[in-house]
Design an enzyme around this catalytic site. Structure first.
Site, PDB file in Angstrom:
ATOM      1  N   HIS A  86      51.799  15.616 -28.845  1.00 47.45           N
ATOM      2  CA  HIS A  86      50.688  15.819 -29.766  1.00 47.45           C
ATOM      3  C   HIS A  86      51.112  16.160 -31.193  1.00 47.45           C
ATOM      4  CE1 HIS A  86      48.204  16.574 -25.949  1.00 47.45           C
ATOM      5  NE2 HIS A  86      47.924  15.390 -26.412  1.00 47.45           N
ATOM      6  N   ASP A 143      56.159  24.780 -37.055  1.00 49.65           N
ATOM      7  CA  ASP A 143      56.400  23.450 -36.491  1.00 49.65           C
ATOM      8  C   ASP A 143      55.325  22.477 -36.969  1.00 49.65           C
ATOM      9  OD1 ASP A 143      54.173  23.884 -34.883  1.00 49.65           O
ATOM     10  OD2 ASP A 143      55.295  24.174 -33.034  1.00 49.65           O
TER      11      ASP A 143
HETATM   12  O1  T3D Z   1      51.666  27.331 -27.706  1.00 48.91           O
HETATM   13  C1  T3D Z   1      52.238  26.536 -28.446  1.00 48.91           C
HETATM   14  O2  T3D Z   1      52.208  25.278 -28.249  1.00 48.91           O
HETATM   15  C2  T3D Z   1      52.995  27.062 -29.648  1.00 48.91           C
HETATM   16  C3  T3D Z   1      52.586  26.441 -30.921  1.00 48.91           C
HETATM   17  C4  T3D Z   1      52.093  27.236 -31.880  1.00 48.91           C
HETATM   18  C5  T3D Z   1      51.560  26.660 -33.102  1.00 48.91           C
HETATM   19  C6  T3D Z   1      50.656  27.639 -33.823  1.00 48.91           C
HETATM   20  O3  T3D Z   1      49.676  27.174 -34.355  1.00 48.91           O
HETATM   21  S1  T3D Z   1      51.082  29.264 -33.863  1.00 48.91           S
HETATM   22  C7  T3D Z   1      49.774  30.037 -34.743  1.00 48.91           C
HETATM   23  C8  T3D Z   1      48.547  30.179 -33.911  1.00 48.91           C
HETATM   24  N1  T3D Z   1      47.466  30.768 -34.666  1.00 48.91           N
HETATM   25  C9  T3D Z   1      47.377  32.072 -34.919  1.00 48.91           C
HETATM   26  O4  T3D Z   1      48.239  32.861 -34.620  1.00 48.91           O
HETATM   27  C10 T3D Z   1      46.082  32.543 -35.534  1.00 48.91           C
HETATM   28  C11 T3D Z   1      45.327  33.417 -34.529  1.00 48.91           C
HETATM   29  N2  T3D Z   1      44.043  33.830 -35.068  1.00 48.91           N
HETATM   30  C12 T3D Z   1      43.913  34.869 -35.888  1.00 48.91           C
HETATM   31  O5  T3D Z   1      44.860  35.548 -36.273  1.00 48.91           O
HETATM   32  C13 T3D Z   1      42.525  35.218 -36.302  1.00 48.91           C
HETATM   33  O6  T3D Z   1      41.607  34.600 -35.428  1.00 48.91           O
HETATM   34  C14 T3D Z   1      42.207  34.818 -37.761  1.00 48.91           C
HETATM   35  C15 T3D Z   1      42.936  35.782 -38.693  1.00 48.91           C
HETATM   36  C16 T3D Z   1      42.624  33.375 -38.042  1.00 48.91           C
HETATM   37  C17 T3D Z   1      40.684  34.943 -38.023  1.00 48.91           C
HETATM   38  O7  T3D Z   1      40.272  36.250 -37.724  1.00 48.91           O
HETATM   39  P1  T3D Z   1      38.712  36.599 -37.611  1.00 48.91           P
HETATM   40  O8  T3D Z   1      38.620  38.075 -37.415  1.00 48.91           O
HETATM   41  O9  T3D Z   1      37.998  35.999 -38.774  1.00 48.91           O
HETATM   42  O10 T3D Z   1      38.165  35.815 -36.304  1.00 48.91           O
HETATM   43  P2  T3D Z   1      38.510  36.174 -34.784  1.00 48.91           P
HETATM   44  O11 T3D Z   1      37.432  37.071 -34.256  1.00 48.91           O
HETATM   45  O12 T3D Z   1      39.912  36.612 -34.611  1.00 48.91           O
HETATM   46  O13 T3D Z   1      38.377  34.714 -34.103  1.00 48.91           O
HETATM   47  C18 T3D Z   1      37.106  34.157 -33.744  1.00 48.91           C
HETATM   48  C19 T3D Z   1      37.278  33.510 -32.399  1.00 48.91           C
HETATM   49  O14 T3D Z   1      38.284  32.487 -32.485  1.00 48.91           O
HETATM   50  C20 T3D Z   1      37.785  34.516 -31.367  1.00 48.91           C
HETATM   51  O15 T3D Z   1      37.187  34.154 -30.133  1.00 48.91           O
HETATM   52  P3  T3D Z   1      36.221  35.212 -29.358  1.00 48.91           P
HETATM   53  O16 T3D Z   1      37.003  36.444 -29.146  1.00 48.91           O
HETATM   54  O17 T3D Z   1      35.057  35.417 -30.326  1.00 48.91           O
HETATM   55  O18 T3D Z   1      35.825  34.500 -28.089  1.00 48.91           O
HETATM   56  C21 T3D Z   1      39.279  34.234 -31.337  1.00 48.91           C
HETATM   57  O19 T3D Z   1      39.883  34.593 -30.124  1.00 48.91           O
HETATM   58  C22 T3D Z   1      39.278  32.721 -31.502  1.00 48.91           C
HETATM   59  N3  T3D Z   1      40.581  32.283 -32.002  1.00 48.91           N
HETATM   60  C23 T3D Z   1      41.126  32.503 -33.210  1.00 48.91           C
HETATM   61  N4  T3D Z   1      42.340  31.957 -33.296  1.00 48.91           N
HETATM   62  C24 T3D Z   1      42.569  31.365 -32.088  1.00 48.91           C
HETATM   63  C25 T3D Z   1      41.453  31.569 -31.266  1.00 48.91           C
HETATM   64  N5  T3D Z   1      41.393  31.132 -30.016  1.00 48.91           N
HETATM   65  C26 T3D Z   1      42.475  30.457 -29.536  1.00 48.91           C
HETATM   66  N6  T3D Z   1      43.574  30.221 -30.279  1.00 48.91           N
HETATM   67  C27 T3D Z   1      43.680  30.649 -31.543  1.00 48.91           C
HETATM   68  N7  T3D Z   1      44.767  30.329 -32.288  1.00 48.91           N
END
Ligand code: T3D
Length: 261
Positions: A86, A143
């Site tokens: 992907h 990545d």
């Molecule tokens: O596994 C592999 O293949 C490895 C590859 C990795 C590649 C990557 O992309 S690594 C980076 C991944 N992304 C992150 O680490 C970002 C994670 N998210 C956050 O830190 C926060 O959500 C934000 C700062 C972006 C936004 O915060 P906020 O407070 O505005 O929103 P929230 O409440 O955290 O998120 C809203 C919903 O989206 C929430 O769901 P819920 O609890 O209401 O049901 C949250 O869990 C969901 N969500 C946000 N980011 C992700 C996600 N769900 C799944 N995966 C996510 N990356």
């Protein structure tokens, strides 16, 4: 459906559509994105591709819940499959698409979401957008092409800062560092971004495709090689209907109407 595709004239708009998860990339979304990008690449009627997100986010990268069970059981996941099937293909399809690709960054971008935006030719952003590379937060390396694109887009020092310090980059900082090409107030953003994408879709598509390929190819070429590559591409561009139309329009003191041919 986790992704939608619509046509606006000659532009294909691909919208990541999981707003409840901030458009995190799960398996079906990534597979749908690969297919949508392949179709856009092959369709001669599509002359620009815009990638955007539904709701308040552009894309927050990998869906970290997808492998929740493995993580909770303390098992190390196999990340190779997602990269090979992907992320690699998505990055190359965006970067090597024979027509302009535009990230229309409506809101938060994190992790592989930043990588997708970087793989596009241009990044247009709302002033509500903010960016974080985020990989270091889960002890991974950047990545999906971001180690290649980010230093080329913002320079090595700034890329190191974004990756290692991990701060949020706001719209003003993104514009100043060249991470984005244009920023508009959120209220104006949909209209302004749509106009910019429409203008690209009405452009000289074959010349744009050759321009993209030349810039990318010449990142690793010496001057002599670049001059030779330009000459080959220019000879071909000179044979297109759009070149004839461009020069004719200039002589007739009117705007050109390009057909992408
Ligand atoms: O596994 C592999 O293949 C490895 C590859 C990795 C590649 C990557 O992309 S690594 C980076 C991944 N992304 C992150 O680490 C970002 C994670 N998210 C956050 O830190 C926060 O959500 C934000 C700062 C972006 C936004 O915060 P906020 O407070 O505005 O929103 P929230 O409440 O955290 O998120 C809203 C919903 O989206 C929430 O769901 P819920 O609890 O209401 O049901 C949250 O869990 C969901 N969500 C946000 N980011 C992700 C996600 N769900 C799944 N995966 C996510 N990356």
């Amino acid at each position: 459906m986790s992704l939608s595709v619509r046509r606006e004239g000659a532009a294909a708009w691909i919208t990541l559509d999981r707003p409840e998860a901030l458009n995190a990339l799960d398996g079906p979304t990534k597979q749908a994105l690969v297919e949508a990008l392949r179709e856009a690449a092959e369709d001669p009627g599509v002359r620009a591709v815009a990638l955007t997100g539904a709701g308040r986010a552009f894309c927050v990268g990998q869906d970290l819940r997808e492998l929740e069970q493995a993580y909770r059981q303390g098992r190390a996941p196999d990340l190779a499959d997602a990269l090979e099937r992907h992320y690699g293909p998505i990055c190359r399809l965006l970067a090597e698409m024979p027509k302009p690709t535009v990230a229309v960054v409506n809101g938060v971008a994190a992790g592989a979401g930043v990588s997708l935006a970087l793989a596009c030719d241009l990044r247009l952003a709302s002033d509500a957008a903010r960016w974080r590379l985020a990989f270091s937060g889960i002890a991974l390396v950047p990545d999906a092409g971001s180690t290649w694109h980010l230093p080329r887009v913002v320079g090595l020092s700034r890329a190191m800062e974004i990756a290692l310090l991990g701060d949020w980059v706001d719209a003003a900082q993104a514009l100043q560092s060249g991470l984005v090409n244009r920023v508009w107030p959120a209220g104006d953003f949909p209209r302004e971004a749509a106009a910019a994408v429409a203008a690209l879709a009405a452009g000289p598509t074959l010349a744009f495709a050759r321009t993209k390929a030349l810039f990318r190819d010449h990142l690793g070429t010496d001057l002599a090689g670049a001059l030779a590559g330009e000459a080959r591409a220019q000879v071909a561009a000179g044979q297109t209907k759009d070149h004839l139309e461009g020069v004719t329009a200039f002589l007739e003191k009117r705007p050109p109407t390009f057909q992408g041919a």
